[in-house]
Design a protein around this motif. Structure first.
Motif, PDB file in Angstrom:
ATOM      1  N   ALA A   1       0.694  -1.244   0.009  1.00 12.21           N
ATOM      2  CA  ALA A   1      -0.030   0.255   0.161  1.00 12.21           C
ATOM      3  C   ALA A   1       0.998   1.261   0.030  1.00 12.21           C
ATOM      4  O   ALA A   1       0.509   2.201  -0.665  1.00 12.21           O
ATOM      5  CB  ALA A   1      -0.974   0.104   1.405  1.00 12.21           C
ATOM      6  N   LEU A   2       2.120   1.200   0.854  1.00 11.98           N
ATOM      7  CA  LEU A   2       2.808   2.495   0.895  1.00 11.98           C
ATOM      8  C   LEU A   2       3.573   2.580  -0.492  1.00 11.98           C
ATOM      9  O   LEU A   2       3.646   3.741  -1.014  1.00 11.98           O
ATOM     10  CB  LEU A   2       3.933   2.015   1.953  1.00 11.98           C
ATOM     11  N   GLU A   3       3.923   1.643  -1.193  1.00 13.44           N
ATOM     12  CA  GLU A   3       4.373   1.676  -2.616  1.00 13.44           C
ATOM     13  C   GLU A   3       3.495   2.340  -3.517  1.00 13.44           C
ATOM     14  O   GLU A   3       3.617   3.420  -4.352  1.00 13.44           O
ATOM     15  CB  GLU A   3       4.855   0.219  -3.096  1.00 13.44           C
ATOM     16  N   ARG A   4       2.206   2.032  -3.541  1.00 15.86           N
ATOM     17  CA  ARG A   4       1.218   2.367  -4.281  1.00 15.86           C
ATOM     18  C   ARG A   4       1.015   3.888  -4.185  1.00 15.86           C
ATOM     19  O   ARG A   4       0.852   4.817  -4.972  1.00 15.86           O
ATOM     20  CB  ARG A   4      -0.058   1.743  -4.285  1.00 15.86           C
ATOM     21  N   GLU A   5       0.945   4.393  -2.859  1.00 17.13           N
ATOM     22  CA  GLU A   5       0.709   5.594  -2.246  1.00 17.13           C
ATOM     23  C   GLU A   5       2.006   6.443  -2.862  1.00 17.13           C
ATOM     24  O   GLU A   5       1.666   7.698  -3.358  1.00 17.13           O
ATOM     25  CB  GLU A   5       0.675   5.632  -1.031  1.00 17.13           C
ATOM     26  N   LEU A  22      10.459   0.860   2.897  1.00 15.22           N
ATOM     27  CA  LEU A  22      11.754   0.056   2.882  1.00 15.22           C
ATOM     28  C   LEU A  22      12.096  -0.330   4.268  1.00 15.22           C
ATOM     29  O   LEU A  22      12.735  -1.474   4.551  1.00 15.22           O
ATOM     30  CB  LEU A  22      12.915   0.838   2.320  1.00 15.22           C
ATOM     31  N   ALA A  23      11.917   0.577   5.215  1.00 14.34           N
ATOM     32  CA  ALA A  23      11.903  -0.168   6.688  1.00 14.34           C
ATOM     33  C   ALA A  23      11.369  -0.995   7.113  1.00 14.34           C
ATOM     34  O   ALA A  23      12.023  -1.987   7.652  1.00 14.34           O
ATOM     35  CB  ALA A  23      11.962   1.275   7.565  1.00 14.34           C
ATOM     36  N   LEU A  24      10.049  -1.208   6.673  1.00  8.98           N
ATOM     37  CA  LEU A  24       9.407  -2.519   7.019  1.00  8.98           C
ATOM     38  C   LEU A  24       9.687  -3.609   6.368  1.00  8.98           C
ATOM     39  O   LEU A  24       9.901  -4.405   6.979  1.00  8.98           O
ATOM     40  CB  LEU A  24       7.824  -2.192   6.775  1.00  8.98           C
ATOM     41  N   ARG A  25      10.207  -3.244   5.165  1.00  8.73           N
ATOM     42  CA  ARG A  25      10.656  -4.548   4.271  1.00  8.73           C
ATOM     43  C   ARG A  25      11.941  -5.171   4.784  1.00  8.73           C
ATOM     44  O   ARG A  25      11.936  -6.398   4.697  1.00  8.73           O
ATOM     45  CB  ARG A  25      10.704  -4.319   2.838  1.00  8.73           C
ATOM     46  N   GLU A  26      12.725  -4.262   5.503  1.00  6.41           N
ATOM     47  CA  GLU A  26      13.947  -4.719   5.924  1.00  6.41           C
ATOM     48  C   GLU A  26      13.822  -5.732   7.287  1.00  6.41           C
ATOM     49  O   GLU A  26      14.608  -6.604   7.438  1.00  6.41           O
ATOM     50  CB  GLU A  26      14.882  -3.579   6.426  1.00  6.41           C
ATOM     51  N   GLN A  27      12.676  -5.612   8.044  1.00  3.71           N
ATOM     52  CA  GLN A  27      12.538  -6.449   9.094  1.00  3.71           C
ATOM     53  C   GLN A  27      11.900  -7.820   8.425  1.00  3.71           C
ATOM     54  O   GLN A  27      11.832  -8.838   9.091  1.00  3.71           O
ATOM     55  CB  GLN A  27      11.189  -5.896   9.755  1.00  3.71           C
ATOM     56  N   GLU A  28      11.477  -7.761   7.159  1.00  6.85           N
ATOM     57  CA  GLU A  28      10.911  -9.069   6.608  1.00  6.85           C
ATOM     58  C   GLU A  28      12.090  -9.655   5.549  1.00  6.85           C
ATOM     59  O   GLU A  28      11.523 -10.627   4.831  1.00  6.85           O
ATOM     60  CB  GLU A  28       9.717  -8.889   5.855  1.00  6.85           C
ATOM     61  N   SER A  30      14.571 -11.403   5.282  1.00 10.66           N
ATOM     62  CA  SER A  30      14.641 -12.872   5.238  1.00 10.66           C
ATOM     63  C   SER A  30      13.628 -13.815   4.546  1.00 10.66           C
ATOM     64  O   SER A  30      13.786 -14.895   4.039  1.00 10.66           O
ATOM     65  CB  SER A  30      15.103 -13.586   6.735  1.00 10.66           C
ATOM     66  N   SER A  31      12.320 -13.206   5.025  1.00 15.10           N
ATOM     67  CA  SER A  31      11.131 -14.224   4.452  1.00 15.10           C
ATOM     68  C   SER A  31      10.733 -13.700   2.871  1.00 15.10           C
ATOM     69  O   SER A  31       9.962 -14.312   2.351  1.00 15.10           O
ATOM     70  CB  SER A  31      10.170 -14.086   5.407  1.00 15.10           C
ATOM     71  N   ASP A  32      10.963 -12.305   2.750  1.00 17.24           N
ATOM     72  CA  ASP A  32      10.346 -11.703   1.761  1.00 17.24           C
ATOM     73  C   ASP A  32      11.321 -10.873   0.937  1.00 17.24           C
ATOM     74  O   ASP A  32      11.156  -9.508   0.888  1.00 17.24           O
ATOM     75  CB  ASP A  32       9.167 -11.296   2.000  1.00 17.24           C
ATOM     76  N   GLY A  33      12.685 -11.413   0.480  1.00 16.46           N
ATOM     77  CA  GLY A  33      13.394 -10.506   0.020  1.00 16.46           C
ATOM     78  C   GLY A  33      13.070  -9.801  -1.365  1.00 16.46           C
ATOM     79  O   GLY A  33      13.474  -8.921  -1.660  1.00 16.46           O
ATOM     80  N   GLN A  34      12.284 -10.412  -2.281  1.00 21.80           N
ATOM     81  CA  GLN A  34      11.867  -9.745  -3.369  1.00 21.80           C
ATOM     82  C   GLN A  34      11.028  -8.452  -3.285  1.00 21.80           C
ATOM     83  O   GLN A  34      11.371  -7.402  -3.912  1.00 21.80           O
ATOM     84  CB  GLN A  34      10.992 -10.822  -4.302  1.00 21.80           C
ATOM     85  N   ALA A  35      10.150  -8.451  -2.226  1.00 19.16           N
ATOM     86  CA  ALA A  35       9.331  -7.156  -1.862  1.00 19.16           C
ATOM     87  C   ALA A  35      10.482  -6.174  -1.275  1.00 19.16           C
ATOM     88  O   ALA A  35      10.254  -4.831  -1.736  1.00 19.16           O
ATOM     89  CB  ALA A  35       8.433  -7.718  -0.498  1.00 19.16           C
ATOM     90  N   TRP A  36      11.343  -6.613  -0.452  1.00 20.74           N
ATOM     91  CA  TRP A  36      12.145  -5.679  -0.050  1.00 20.74           C
ATOM     92  C   TRP A  36      13.147  -5.096  -1.432  1.00 20.74           C
ATOM     93  O   TRP A  36      13.454  -3.619  -1.415  1.00 20.74           O
ATOM     94  CB  TRP A  36      13.412  -6.376   0.855  1.00 20.74           C
ATOM     95  N   LEU A  37      13.537  -5.809  -2.075  1.00 18.08           N
ATOM     96  CA  LEU A  37      14.152  -5.432  -3.297  1.00 18.08           C
ATOM     97  C   LEU A  37      13.480  -4.444  -4.085  1.00 18.08           C
ATOM     98  O   LEU A  37      13.951  -3.556  -4.575  1.00 18.08           O
ATOM     99  CB  LEU A  37      14.512  -6.354  -4.217  1.00 18.08           C
ATOM    100  N   ARG A  38      12.295  -4.952  -4.277  1.00 15.32           N
ATOM    101  CA  ARG A  38      11.241  -3.941  -5.197  1.00 15.32           C
ATOM    102  C   ARG A  38      11.142  -2.569  -4.377  1.00 15.32           C
ATOM    103  O   ARG A  38      11.109  -1.602  -5.107  1.00 15.32           O
ATOM    104  CB  ARG A  38       9.785  -4.476  -5.223  1.00 15.32           C
ATOM    105  N   THR A  39      10.928  -2.555  -3.239  1.00  9.64           N
ATOM    106  CA  THR A  39      10.894  -1.280  -2.526  1.00  9.64           C
ATOM    107  C   THR A  39      11.969  -0.405  -2.769  1.00  9.64           C
ATOM    108  O   THR A  39      12.153   0.710  -3.007  1.00  9.64           O
ATOM    109  CB  THR A  39      10.551  -1.355  -1.061  1.00  9.64           C
ATOM    110  N   ALA A  42      12.617   1.053  -6.412  1.00  2.91           N
ATOM    111  CA  ALA A  42      11.824   2.090  -6.487  1.00  2.91           C
ATOM    112  C   ALA A  42      12.328   3.481  -5.540  1.00  2.91           C
ATOM    113  O   ALA A  42      12.277   4.371  -6.475  1.00  2.91           O
ATOM    114  CB  ALA A  42      10.249   1.635  -5.767  1.00  2.91           C
ATOM    115  N   LEU A  43      12.760   3.476  -4.505  1.00  2.00           N
ATOM    116  CA  LEU A  43      13.207   4.360  -3.924  1.00  2.00           C
ATOM    117  C   LEU A  43      14.481   4.875  -4.357  1.00  2.00           C
ATOM    118  O   LEU A  43      14.647   5.982  -4.559  1.00  2.00           O
ATOM    119  CB  LEU A  43      13.679   4.118  -2.264  1.00  2.00           C
ATOM    120  N   ALA A  44      15.336   3.999  -4.641  1.00  2.00           N
ATOM    121  CA  ALA A  44      16.662   4.397  -5.578  1.00  2.00           C
ATOM    122  C   ALA A  44      16.308   5.080  -6.891  1.00  2.00           C
ATOM    123  O   ALA A  44      16.817   6.158  -6.897  1.00  2.00           O
ATOM    124  CB  ALA A  44      17.362   3.163  -5.812  1.00  2.00           C
TER     125      ALA A  44
END
Length: 242
Positions: A1-5, A22-28, A30-39, A42-44
């Motif tokens: 939702a944050l990425e869409r916003e 990104l901060a939220l994804r960093e907590q995850e 290990s389990s969802d590296g693809q989501a972290w990379l997408r975020t 996008a930020l980069a």
């Protein structure tokens, strides 16, 4: 939702949303590296558009470190390495730029030797050698990129890639007094850029200037003046008030 916003809003709010995501994804991660990379990606990209290239490079570096471990032959890794290579090139850190771009090229060429990604990174390596004064190597790389771009039809990236390579090759021809070849290549680069970017694009300016210089060196004053005047009109439009 944050990425869409972030994609919808743009500006500072978008950047803050992506940083929070990104901060939220960093907590995850290990389990969802693809989501972290997408975020992260996008930020980069947003930071680069805003001109904060150092911050963008730090994110590309973090992504590359992870991907070297989990996906060392991935297109995603090549993309992050390419951005890092360009950042090093901008800073004139030529050894680091070459190492990074060559690693990116090895990945994409192995995956698809004639892809747009291969052409793009080959041209970036050519820019590196051009900046270092390695004209022979730069010419070889630009010619290779040109040949690949020519296989990709009339998409804007393929046309602009051809124009970039032709402009460099024409410049070398001009300096070596191969004026007929230089004229053909400059003119072709101009036509391709007009087709891809439009008749009023600022991308036309260096090509118009180069053709004006070429014609002036041959005492072809009418053609030189026509190109110089067109370039001047484009420059005037860029600085004119709204």
């Amino acid at each position: 939702a944050l990425e869409r916003e972030a994609q919808l809003d743009g500006g500072p709010a978008a950047r803050a949303a992506l940083e929070q995501a990104l901060a939220l994804r960093e907590q995850e991660v290990s389990s969802d590296g693809q989501a972290w990379l997408r975020t992260l990606s996008a930020l980069a990209a947003m930071l680069a558009r805003e001109g904060d290239h150092d911050a963008a490079a730090r994110l590309h570096g973090r992504a590359a470190d992870l991907l070297e471990t989990v996906a060392p032959q991935s297109a995603a890794l090549a993309g992050h390495l390419n951005e890092l290579g360009l950042w090093h090139l901008q800073r004139r850190e030529y050894a680091a730029a070459r190492q990074t771009l060559e690693r990116a090229l090895a990945i994409v060429a192995q995956r698809a030797a004639n892809s747009l990604e291969t052409a793009r990174i080959t041209a970036n390596l050519a820019q590196l050698h051009e900046a270092q004064g390695n004209g022979v190597t730069a010419r070889t790389l630009y010619a290779r990129a040109l040949a690949i771009y020519e296989t990709h039809g009339d998409g804007s990236e393929a046309l602009l890639g051809q124009a970039q390579a032709l402009n460099f090759l024409a410049g070398q021809d001009y300096r070596q007094r191969r004026l007929a070849s230089a004229e053909v290549r400059f003119a072709r680069a101009l036509a391709l850029t007009e087709q891809a970017a439009g008749m009023q694009s600022p991308r036309l300016l260096p090509l118009l200037d180069n053709l004006a210089t070429l014609y002036r060196s041959q005492q072809r004053e009418g053609q030189a003046r026509a190109h110089a005047e067109r370039a001047e009109r484009l420059r005037s439009q860029r600085v004119a008030p709204p």
